[in-house]
Scaffold this active site. Sequence first.
Site, PDB file in Angstrom:
ATOM      1  N   SER A 122       0.832  -1.207   0.000  1.00  0.00           N
ATOM      2  CA  SER A 122       0.000   0.000   0.000  1.00  0.00           C
ATOM      3  C   SER A 122       0.863   1.252   0.000  1.00  0.00           C
ATOM      4  O   SER A 122       1.996   1.257   0.511  1.00  0.00           O
ATOM      5  CB  SER A 122      -0.888  -0.007   1.249  1.00  0.00           C
ATOM      6  N   TYR A 146      -1.475   0.242   9.836  1.00  0.00           N
ATOM      7  CA  TYR A 146      -1.619  -0.472   8.574  1.00  0.00           C
ATOM      8  C   TYR A 146      -0.386  -0.274   7.697  1.00  0.00           C
ATOM      9  O   TYR A 146       0.189  -1.236   7.157  1.00  0.00           O
ATOM     10  CB  TYR A 146      -2.872   0.017   7.854  1.00  0.00           C
ATOM     11  N   LYS A 150       2.331  -3.161   6.498  1.00  0.00           N
ATOM     12  CA  LYS A 150       2.623  -3.410   5.091  1.00  0.00           C
ATOM     13  C   LYS A 150       4.109  -3.193   4.786  1.00  0.00           C
ATOM     14  O   LYS A 150       4.708  -3.934   3.991  1.00  0.00           O
ATOM     15  CB  LYS A 150       1.767  -2.506   4.200  1.00  0.00           C
TER      16      LYS A 150
END
Length: 320
Positions: A122, A146, A150
């Site tokens: 991402s 997040y 990632k």
Amino acid sequence: MNILIIGGGGFLGQKLARRLIARGELRGRQIAGLTLADIAAPAPLDAPFDIACTACDITDRAAMDALLAPGFDAVFLLAAVVSSHAEAEFEDGMNVNLHGVLNVLESLRLQGRAPVLVFTSSLAVFGGEVPDPIRDWTIPNPQTSYGTQKAIGELLVNDYSRRGFVDGRTLRLPTISVRPGRPNRAASSFMSSIIREPLNGEEAVCPVDPEFPHYYLSPRLCVENLIRGAEIEAADLGQSRTMTMPGRTLTIRQMIEAMTAVAGPEPAKLIRFEDDPAIRDIVSGWRFDYDPAKALALGLEADASFEENVRYYLEDDRPT
């Protein structure tokens, strides 16, 4: 060629599966079997080769060992807990986005087959005080859990590839719009809903300013890029297996103008703007100026315009 899609029940996994079925081959080899795995068994698809749909929890190492035991030539690792969910539920994000990815990598390492592995990351790995444009070699500086999870996954895929355990390649996805279906817990979900719902004749709420910019790609081109990413030769990837998928930077206003150019003025009247501090706090740390030079050089593509994104939704996904 036997292929596994982990996250095969999601909208992207389903689109990827259908595209692979239509192609019938990958990396110059005929597809003999396709397995779709997700937390709930994906719906079966028709194919001219063997296809299996199975429930599997990526956080359960024994379950991953069993799933991967038959051996696969290519694995697409799409499963993830998305941004707002990972921020609100820290343990869920860690279990899936970090420990789950490690479970997959460890299972593949111990098999000793070194399959092609396509891992979706991402743009949330970037943030903070780095100069624009962001390039493939820009150091990640995530501002969310997040993004941190990632970024760790990217490093793991790179190292497992360096050691010869997998033939990995990581693709950092732009915001994929216009997504079909209903909103999910991604902070970027509204970037599809403000186009999708009005095109379906429904109201939509935009939680950010019309001048908010972001970096977009259509689902159709995303799937094509995932397949092209799988087909890149390892020697062409260089020492870093990570790259940013091509996309285009637009403001919310430009997205709505593109929708109007394709579908007329009525859908835009169904959008209202209401500030959402929780969403704003997450997306304000995101960046939008990217130079995807490596991916472009390796044959990946961006949409020609956001009008194409709108047309693809009308052609591929709008309910009839």
